[in-house]
Design a protein around this motif. Structure first.
Motif, PDB file in Angstrom:
ATOM      1  N   ASN A   1       0.824  -1.211   0.000  1.00  0.00           N
ATOM      2  CA  ASN A   1       0.000   0.000   0.000  1.00  0.00           C
ATOM      3  C   ASN A   1       0.857   1.260   0.000  1.00  0.00           C
ATOM      4  OD1 ASN A   1      -2.467  -1.301  -0.066  1.00  0.00           O
ATOM      5  ND2 ASN A   1      -2.696  -1.360   2.148  1.00  0.00           N
ATOM      6  N   ASP A   2       1.955   1.257   0.758  1.00  0.00           N
ATOM      7  CA  ASP A   2       2.871   2.410   0.749  1.00  0.00           C
ATOM      8  C   ASP A   2       3.447   2.625  -0.645  1.00  0.00           C
ATOM      9  OD1 ASP A   2       2.533   3.034   3.430  1.00  0.00           O
ATOM     10  OD2 ASP A   2       4.280   1.859   4.092  1.00  0.00           O
ATOM     11  N   PHE A   3       3.842   1.534  -1.274  1.00  0.00           N
ATOM     12  CA  PHE A   3       4.406   1.605  -2.626  1.00  0.00           C
ATOM     13  C   PHE A   3       3.374   2.135  -3.614  1.00  0.00           C
ATOM     14  CE2 PHE A   3       5.339  -0.243  -6.771  1.00  0.00           C
ATOM     15  CZ  PHE A   3       6.701  -0.004  -6.919  1.00  0.00           C
ATOM     16  N   VAL A   4       2.142   1.630  -3.525  1.00  0.00           N
ATOM     17  CA  VAL A   4       1.077   2.052  -4.433  1.00  0.00           C
ATOM     18  C   VAL A   4       0.760   3.529  -4.237  1.00  0.00           C
ATOM     19  CG1 VAL A   4      -1.373   1.780  -4.978  1.00  0.00           C
ATOM     20  CG2 VAL A   4       0.058  -0.242  -4.641  1.00  0.00           C
ATOM     21  N   ALA A   5       0.599   3.954  -2.971  1.00  0.00           N
ATOM     22  CA  ALA A   5       0.241   5.350  -2.693  1.00  0.00           C
ATOM     23  C   ALA A   5       1.295   6.305  -3.240  1.00  0.00           C
ATOM     24  CB  ALA A   5       0.068   5.548  -1.188  1.00  0.00           C
ATOM     25  N   PHE A   6       2.567   5.982  -3.024  1.00  0.00           N
ATOM     26  CA  PHE A   6       3.634   6.853  -3.516  1.00  0.00           C
ATOM     27  C   PHE A   6       3.626   6.917  -5.033  1.00  0.00           C
ATOM     28  CE2 PHE A   6       7.813   7.437  -5.343  1.00  0.00           C
ATOM     29  CZ  PHE A   6       8.214   8.627  -4.751  1.00  0.00           C
ATOM     30  N   ASN A   7       3.519   5.766  -5.684  1.00  0.00           N
ATOM     31  CA  ASN A   7       3.634   5.748  -7.143  1.00  0.00           C
ATOM     32  C   ASN A   7       2.427   6.368  -7.834  1.00  0.00           C
ATOM     33  OD1 ASN A   7       6.130   4.393  -8.430  1.00  0.00           O
ATOM     34  ND2 ASN A   7       5.743   3.202  -6.569  1.00  0.00           N
TER      35      ASN A   7
END
Length: 227
Positions: A120-126
């Motif tokens: 989720n952190d990766f998705v939100a940032f990207n």
């Protein structure tokens, strides 16, 4: 957003967003305490990381390097964000490794949630990063380059991607774009690429589109629709 200009990010970013969304839904619907059930999630997460790493590299070498000549400070900020993205990628990759090391259902359950939050952190940032590229970086490109020159940057990237990986990108772009965008793309490939490339793209469309969408696209292509 200037809709009359060529958006070099549109197709690939829609494909990458489709992959992000699909991976999140997959992990949310999977009992991660079950190693067998979790295997497809791990495989797709690793694919996601591989494609995003490759995408960032090609953006840096073919897009950011061109824009840097005109807005060096803005590009410095984007390069800093790519470093953040790399850190998030490494964290997510480690969570995949940690999951595989789990020796019990309970350990896998905890590792699965750690993987979920890292994803989720990766998705939100990207998602935020790709929006910024399309809104800010496109403006720099449009101010300083013609559409033909920007299209040349895209072709430069495509020439650097091996065929097997390109087919994987094709799969997710097909899933991520709308019918109009897909038909424009197919018409362009049909007009300018070898027949085997066009046929491979058609086959990938048939394999990855819902039947009703594929029927619409196939009919318009066979009728020579020019949108």
């Amino acid at each position: 957003m200037n809709t009359n200009r060529f958006n070099v990010f549109n197709q690939i970013h829609k494909g990458l967003r489709a992959l992000l969304f699909d991976t999140v839904m997959q992990i949310q619907q999977t009992d991660m305490s079950n190693a067998e059930a979790a295997a497809p999630v791990l495989e797709q997460t690793e694919l996601l990381l591989h494609l995003f790493d490759s995408h960032a590299y090609h953006e840096d070498t073919c897009i950011l390097s061109a824009a840097e000549q005109h807005s060096p400070q803005v590009i410095k900020d984007f390069e800093s964000e790519h470093e953040t993205d790399l850190a998030l990628s490494n964290s997510l990759r480690q969570k995949v490794t940690d999951y595989r090391l789990g020796q019990s259902d309970a350990a896998r359950y905890v590792a699965g949630y750690n993987l979920y939050y890292a994803l989720n952190d990766f998705v939100a940032f990207n998602l935020k990063h790709m929006n910024k590229e399309e809104q800010l970086l496109n403006t720099i490109l449009w101010t300083n380059y013609t559409d033909a020159e920007i299209l040349g940057m895209e072709h430069q990237i495509q020439q650097q991607i091996e065929p097997e990986k390109m087919l994987t990108y094709f799969k997710w772009m097909i899933k991520g774009i709308n019918n109009t965008e897909l038909i424009i793309w197919l018409n362009a490939v049909k007009a300018h690429a070898p027949d085997f490339v066009f046929n491979a793209l058609l086959e990938t469309c048939q394999q990855n589109l819902p039947q009703d969408r594929w029927a619409v696209v196939e009919q318009q292509i066979s009728e020579g629709a020019a949108i």
